[in-house]
Design a protein around this motif. Structure first.
Motif, PDB file in Angstrom:
ATOM      1  N   THR D  50      93.253  97.859  37.224  1.00  0.00           N
ATOM      2  CA  THR D  50      93.499  97.655  35.795  1.00  0.00           C
ATOM      3  C   THR D  50      94.779  96.853  35.595  1.00  0.00           C
ATOM      4  N   SER D  51      95.677  96.970  36.559  1.00  0.00           N
ATOM      5  CA  SER D  51      96.959  96.249  36.484  1.00  0.00           C
ATOM      6  C   SER D  51      96.827  94.786  36.904  1.00  0.00           C
ATOM      7  N   GLU D  52      95.613  94.364  37.234  1.00  0.00           N
ATOM      8  CA  GLU D  52      95.372  92.972  37.608  1.00  0.00           C
ATOM      9  C   GLU D  52      96.207  92.518  38.806  1.00  0.00           C
ATOM     10  N   PHE D  53      96.338  93.382  39.804  1.00  0.00           N
ATOM     11  CA  PHE D  53      97.228  93.056  40.926  1.00  0.00           C
ATOM     12  C   PHE D  53      96.885  91.733  41.596  1.00  0.00           C
ATOM     13  N   THR D  54      95.588  91.352  41.608  1.00  0.00           N
ATOM     14  CA  THR D  54      95.225  90.110  42.309  1.00  0.00           C
ATOM     15  C   THR D  54      95.673  88.862  41.559  1.00  0.00           C
ATOM     16  N   ARG D  55      96.011  89.009  40.286  1.00  0.00           N
ATOM     17  CA  ARG D  55      96.393  87.840  39.481  1.00  0.00           C
ATOM     18  C   ARG D  55      97.898  87.569  39.485  1.00  0.00           C
ATOM     19  N   PHE D  56      98.629  88.409  40.218  1.00  0.00           N
ATOM     20  CA  PHE D  56     100.074  88.194  40.358  1.00  0.00           C
ATOM     21  C   PHE D  56     100.367  87.673  41.760  1.00  0.00           C
ATOM     22  N   THR D  57     101.502  87.011  41.912  1.00  0.00           N
ATOM     23  CA  THR D  57     101.917  86.558  43.239  1.00  0.00           C
ATOM     24  C   THR D  57     102.546  87.747  43.975  1.00  0.00           C
ATOM     25  N   PRO D  58     102.677  87.641  45.295  1.00  0.00           N
ATOM     26  CA  PRO D  58     103.320  88.728  46.041  1.00  0.00           C
ATOM     27  C   PRO D  58     104.688  89.099  45.467  1.00  0.00           C
ATOM     28  N   ASP D  59     105.476  88.103  45.090  1.00  0.00           N
ATOM     29  CA  ASP D  59     106.792  88.397  44.526  1.00  0.00           C
ATOM     30  C   ASP D  59     106.683  89.153  43.207  1.00  0.00           C
ATOM     31  N   GLU D  60     105.759  88.732  42.369  1.00  0.00           N
ATOM     32  CA  GLU D  60     105.579  89.425  41.091  1.00  0.00           C
ATOM     33  C   GLU D  60     105.156  90.878  41.306  1.00  0.00           C
ATOM     34  N   ARG D  61     104.260  91.084  42.281  1.00  0.00           N
ATOM     35  CA  ARG D  61     103.826  92.462  42.528  1.00  0.00           C
ATOM     36  C   ARG D  61     105.027  93.348  42.886  1.00  0.00           C
ATOM     37  N   ALA D 250      83.411 101.314  25.551  1.00  0.00           N
ATOM     38  CA  ALA D 250      83.737 100.196  24.661  1.00  0.00           C
ATOM     39  C   ALA D 250      84.637  99.193  25.382  1.00  0.00           C
ATOM     40  N   MET D 251      85.648  99.699  26.070  1.00  0.00           N
ATOM     41  CA  MET D 251      86.597  98.799  26.740  1.00  0.00           C
ATOM     42  C   MET D 251      85.973  98.112  27.950  1.00  0.00           C
ATOM     43  N   LEU D 252      85.029  98.778  28.596  1.00  0.00           N
ATOM     44  CA  LEU D 252      84.505  98.246  29.846  1.00  0.00           C
ATOM     45  C   LEU D 252      83.319  97.302  29.666  1.00  0.00           C
ATOM     46  N   TYR D 253      82.458  97.595  28.704  1.00  0.00           N
ATOM     47  CA  TYR D 253      81.194  96.864  28.649  1.00  0.00           C
ATOM     48  C   TYR D 253      81.127  95.823  27.535  1.00  0.00           C
ATOM     49  N   THR D 254      82.171  95.692  26.734  1.00  0.00           N
ATOM     50  CA  THR D 254      82.154  94.683  25.663  1.00  0.00           C
ATOM     51  C   THR D 254      82.650  93.337  26.184  1.00  0.00           C
ATOM     52  N   VAL D 255      83.686  93.396  27.002  1.00  0.00           N
ATOM     53  CA  VAL D 255      84.275  92.168  27.555  1.00  0.00           C
ATOM     54  C   VAL D 255      84.561  92.389  29.032  1.00  0.00           C
ATOM     55  N   ASP D 256      84.887  91.295  29.724  1.00  0.00           N
ATOM     56  CA  ASP D 256      85.181  91.402  31.153  1.00  0.00           C
ATOM     57  C   ASP D 256      86.372  92.328  31.411  1.00  0.00           C
ATOM     58  N   PRO D 258      89.718  93.575  33.068  1.00  0.00           N
ATOM     59  CA  PRO D 258      90.166  94.670  32.210  1.00  0.00           C
ATOM     60  C   PRO D 258      90.627  94.211  30.835  1.00  0.00           C
ATOM     61  N   GLU D 259      90.017  93.161  30.278  1.00  0.00           N
ATOM     62  CA  GLU D 259      90.477  92.649  28.976  1.00  0.00           C
ATOM     63  C   GLU D 259      90.382  93.707  27.879  1.00  0.00           C
ATOM     64  N   GLY D 260      89.361  94.564  27.959  1.00  0.00           N
ATOM     65  CA  GLY D 260      89.193  95.594  26.935  1.00  0.00           C
ATOM     66  C   GLY D 260      90.354  96.568  26.915  1.00  0.00           C
ATOM     67  N   VAL D 261      90.900  96.836  28.095  1.00  0.00           N
ATOM     68  CA  VAL D 261      92.056  97.741  28.157  1.00  0.00           C
ATOM     69  C   VAL D 261      93.261  97.089  27.490  1.00  0.00           C
ATOM     70  N   ARG D 262      93.391  95.775  27.686  1.00  0.00           N
ATOM     71  CA  ARG D 262      94.497  95.067  27.039  1.00  0.00           C
ATOM     72  C   ARG D 262      94.408  95.225  25.508  1.00  0.00           C
ATOM     73  N   VAL D 263      93.200  95.056  24.979  1.00  0.00           N
ATOM     74  CA  VAL D 263      93.020  95.233  23.536  1.00  0.00           C
ATOM     75  C   VAL D 263      93.448  96.641  23.114  1.00  0.00           C
ATOM     76  N   GLY D 264      93.057  97.618  23.921  1.00  0.00           N
ATOM     77  CA  GLY D 264      93.411  99.005  23.604  1.00  0.00           C
ATOM     78  C   GLY D 264      94.915  99.229  23.598  1.00  0.00           C
ATOM     79  N   VAL D 265      95.596  98.715  24.613  1.00  0.00           N
ATOM     80  CA  VAL D 265      97.053  98.922  24.687  1.00  0.00           C
ATOM     81  C   VAL D 265      97.748  98.217  23.525  1.00  0.00           C
ATOM     82  N   ALA D 285      85.830  86.331  20.752  1.00  0.00           N
ATOM     83  CA  ALA D 285      85.180  86.892  19.574  1.00  0.00           C
ATOM     84  C   ALA D 285      84.784  88.342  19.830  1.00  0.00           C
ATOM     85  N   ALA D 286      84.277  88.611  21.018  1.00  0.00           N
ATOM     86  CA  ALA D 286      83.878  89.976  21.353  1.00  0.00           C
ATOM     87  C   ALA D 286      85.094  90.896  21.343  1.00  0.00           C
ATOM     88  N   MET D 287      86.260  90.358  21.735  1.00  0.00           N
ATOM     89  CA  MET D 287      87.474  91.171  21.728  1.00  0.00           C
ATOM     90  C   MET D 287      87.876  91.525  20.308  1.00  0.00           C
TER      91      MET D 287
END
Lengths: 346, 346, 346, 346
Positions: D50-61, D250-256, D258-265, D285-287
């Motif tokens: 959920t933290s999108e670890f793969t989208r950060f660089t090693p330094d960012e992690r 709602a958070m999981l099946y409406t959008v890819d 973990p974008e739905g979790v972002r909307v929730g937070v 739009a779905a978000m």
């Protein structure tokens, strides 16, 4: 009828026309059989998946084979789908079809339950030991227990009555592995593909032909594709393969299989009747759209307005009012959904 | 037989004993029916998946229901599996079973072909409109076209004769979604799980019971699991759920379904006969191993040596010499494979 | 480096030799690059899946491209794998590789998360808009989010910098659909298959070549397969395709990908070092078996004893004692499991 | 930090707020950490899926862990996601995080390549042997190589530093099998579920807690669900479980994900910034639709208008004009598609 050499060419898994009561329409089936043979198919394959064998009763399945054999009258070989509820019933069907003079039977791997490769082997071994007629294995992993490579190899080595495999996976490397595993020991063993979009490539890696749903709609085209590939005229073969792929895709992915094939056969001039599977309004609407798509594809190949079948397309006349109402409702729903048509109350 | 309230409890999808000719063994089936009822199951569910409905002929399927209804004699409600080759044949079966006085029928979603949700809906709607008896939807996505949430909701709203769903996916959140979508409008609608390892959790989120294969082997245990869960005695329920999970896993994952259940029922004292599906030597050997495993699991629960069934385990006596030979060969093969037994020629 | 025409031929997704410390072995990589070019490959494709790009750090990935470009010195075009953690990092890599003079980059669809087709499109559109170098889409649905037909068509229409697709699905009809959807509008767009067993059939339906792991092991063979197919000598092409299929199957299905390729490259005379992925004893034993299988397959094609690489196979000498110990243990375990070797304490 | 007892409770795999440049928004992350702890979560789990670890660089992690540890200041234990490109890099991360004083690390099974169970075992064994900090196995078969039962059992027996498994399959029987296989020998071993809709049933069969995305949106609710389940107040627990299931769905099946979790937070009052994954207009739009759905669900639980976070929802203000334009376009497209809005040129 032994010793007839390897099964080769295009065998059509033909659909069965139904009358207004939902029963087998024998005259139309006979007319359809003649038309396919005239169209150039090398053989017929009644009671295949395209033939909706599971939606008929055991008695109806027998009757369908009897009519087909009788009408064919030896002009082309028959590959009779013979799968029944269990081995005993399947062997009884084999005996009956052997008595009718079919070239071979085709038996799908056990379905509903997903069996282990071991038991798939045991199933076909039992059949191979007791069948009075040549057997074609039928592998269609999307619907039935898969027949794996080791199983095919063992069965080909142990059962001489098993003479072919019809593979509908469309998996080209798997076909190459099968050919490599079986052909050295069984040069008489035949390999047929049931996946129309790859008929040409399959033949180019060594297949003997196909059991192709599209050959029930465009027998001239699939025959020509077979002939051109066989003759090594690859440019023309490639063009035809792309055309068959377009047709097949339209029939397969627009509506539930095999309803798209029914639409195609109707376009060639046969009264197919309504599916035994109740259709949702959306599917009926999608079929109307598919009809137009197919009409265009057939026209491209010069196959529309073909009067060989001798009958007018039944699009509207043969439908009962209830069905007509459903089609209209379905079409309207799709148009509204796409915003082409607006409703007042929105 | 309307107005009997919501379907509740454990309904057993019981196997069918076969005689030495492979035919339905009526006396043994009657004895088995009595034993299950004595064991505490709330209902019987003949012609389910565990009952191998696809391996019987249409006539046999009817006979199985007739025997079951007759022997049950109203002691427990019957849920009759009624799926046939197409809607027409299925409705005929519904009518026949209604006449026999079954509580409801259970109809599996169309199989072999994988239908779109739309057509699954159309199929059950057609049945829902014409059935003379209450209908339970049967969702088993690993074998048949899945019945999705929207379909269940629509059918529950449109067809009052559809009164329950039996779901064998084991998908707990999906069950919660179904309950939430249907119960507000249809408080009489029942939710049954066909996945034994989650019976307790399913009940804790709102299920009404289960149609569980293991209840044909250990009816006392599944009944107790149901009762303890219902009573909120979670520690004991959890212990029983783990025991049922062990049994179920052993029966399901050692050999092809439902052969493991057959082994289990035999251990309880019934002559089940040989499977109509030919079994590979490896499977036969695995079944011998499973027998020992199950014996241990039953002993743990104090269910071995149970003489209620009144018959000795048929392990050897009832087997024909050919089958015996196969078992021995199979066991030897496994032992050699594991290096426990050595062959001279290696 | 624009205007160089359509990407064509065999591009090798080459593995990266590691030294005894597990770092990139630069001299051996340079030697390997020379050998592949001498073997006839049309281009190199470092940082592909076979190249284990995910197991290197961002810095290592850059270094690998730098070495490859430098050593190649313009003899063949480079297709540089450029996927990084996110769009920004990926575009930075594109810029760096553009500066080095690569012919194009190849970017795999987002992985780990499975994205919807919409977002796969958005991802590549963003890259297509900002890349300073030609881009090859990389579709490998078994590892990454699939790139569907509509997405490919839209991207090809909207982004002229996107010039090719490398498809590793092996799905022949899908390739035909892509070619049909894209080629009319983008005659410069190239279609490459990453699935070695279907290189010939893919070319016969219109592909421009392949990015094939086996070309890093048998560059002479894949080149010849390409040439014979291109020249329409189908009998010889078919023979070679079967040989490549055997090699590929052995490397792919005996051990975890891409360890089998490493074994193959070692057999051709390169010190590849040990995998960064720790290997289980069973896998090590399986690799020993694979080595023998591959040796046989290479010998059949006259590719063993080839001294072009100039180095002895490193089978034993280059292994550290720990690794040697593991291999022996693994082999013994397999032998015992098969009952060929007996232990005293059983 | 050994000997702290079994990991228990709810660990939040929290998302990382980004600033307008797409970089880690440190002040907002610190504010978010405080808010979650105040909301009652038992621990934090940065660098999860959920933290999108793969989208950060090693330094960012590394930076993300450092900020989280610093801000938490020992109030709750930290479970640090530590997976890097290979074993060596992963172990370096373990050492760094150990030095920071995290309670344990969580390491996902190798992804991209699908490894055999043998090699998954070898991977974790290598880590287990050399890690200076407790390790949680992370099984998420939909994204990474599955960790099977035998592997978990062996690792738990051989590596005492491996102290827990986080399982995101949601497979309840599998969890029971793991508990049964591991707990007798390792009473200190912890079982956490990553599948929010089954938190209550998982706990009722023996789980120690969960790592649940929804706890980053509704920490009060998941904490209460945990407490009520633990206390055996099943009616209230069931009600909360259904609420969490609705939110999660709602958070999981409406959008890819973990974008739905972002909307929730964001709805809870945090400026999350835009995703590093470019989003298609339809998803945007779905978000927007999801935001309304979530607002309703939060209101039902009395969680809207919560001013603890102290910030206004950033819906519009924080978006850049380009993004705003995309949202509007996306919404219009959806409205047109549904026929609610008509275009002139149709």
């Amino acid at each position: 009828m032994a010793g007839q050499g390897r099964l080769e060419g295009i065998f059509t898994p033909n659909m069965v026309p139904l009358d207004s009561q939902g029963n087998v329409n024998e005259p139309e089936l006979r007319r359809y059989v003649d038309w396919m043979i005239d169209g150039g198919v090398h053989g017929l394959y009644p009671n295949g998946s395209t033939s909706e064998f599971t939606r008929f009763t055991p008695d109806e399945r027998r009757r369908i084979i009897e009519i087909t054999v009788d009408q064919t009258a030896g002009r082309v070989p028959i590959l009779a789908g013979a799968a029944e509820a269990n081995v005993r019933e399947t062997l009884r069907a084999c005996e009956h079809y052997a008595g009718l003079g079919v070239r071979a039977v085709a038996i799908v791997s056990p379905y509903y339950y997903r069996l282990s490769p071991d038991n798939v082997y045991a199933y076909f071994r039992e059949i191979g030991r007791h069948t009075p007629v040549d057997v074609t294995l039928y592998n269609i992993p999307m619907f039935a227990s898969p027949i794996d490579l080791a199983t095919i190899q063992r069965l080909s080595e142990e059962c001489e009555r098993i003479v072919a495999i019809k593979d509908s996976s469309g998996d080209l490397p798997q076909m190459m592995r099968m050919i490599e595993a079986v052909r050295p020991n069984r040069p008489d063993f035949s390999f047929l593909t049931g996946w129309d979009p790859v008929l040409m490539p399959m033949m180019l890696v060594g297949c003997d032909g196909g059991t192709n749903a599209s050959s029930g709609v465009v027998p001239e085209l699939t025959r020509k594709l077979y002939d051109e590939t066989k003759a090594g005229r690859l440019d023309e073969a490639r063009r035809l393969q792309y055309a068959v792929c377009r047709l097949f895709d339209a029939m397969l992915y627009t509506v539930d299989f095999p309803e798209g094939v029914r639409v195609g056969v109707e376009l060639r001039g046969f009264r197919m009747g309504q599916s035994r599977q109740p259709l949702a309004e959306k599917q009926v609407a999608a079929m109307a759209g598919l009809r137009e798509t197919l009409r265009g594809l057939l026209a491209e190949e010069g196959l529309l307005g073909d009067s060989r079948a001798g009958g007018a397309p039944p699009d509207v006349a043969s439908l009962d009012p209830l069905e007509l109402g459903r089609i209209v409702t379905g079409v309207l729903a799709v148009l509204q959904e796409r915003g082409i048509l607006q409703t007042a109350d929105r």
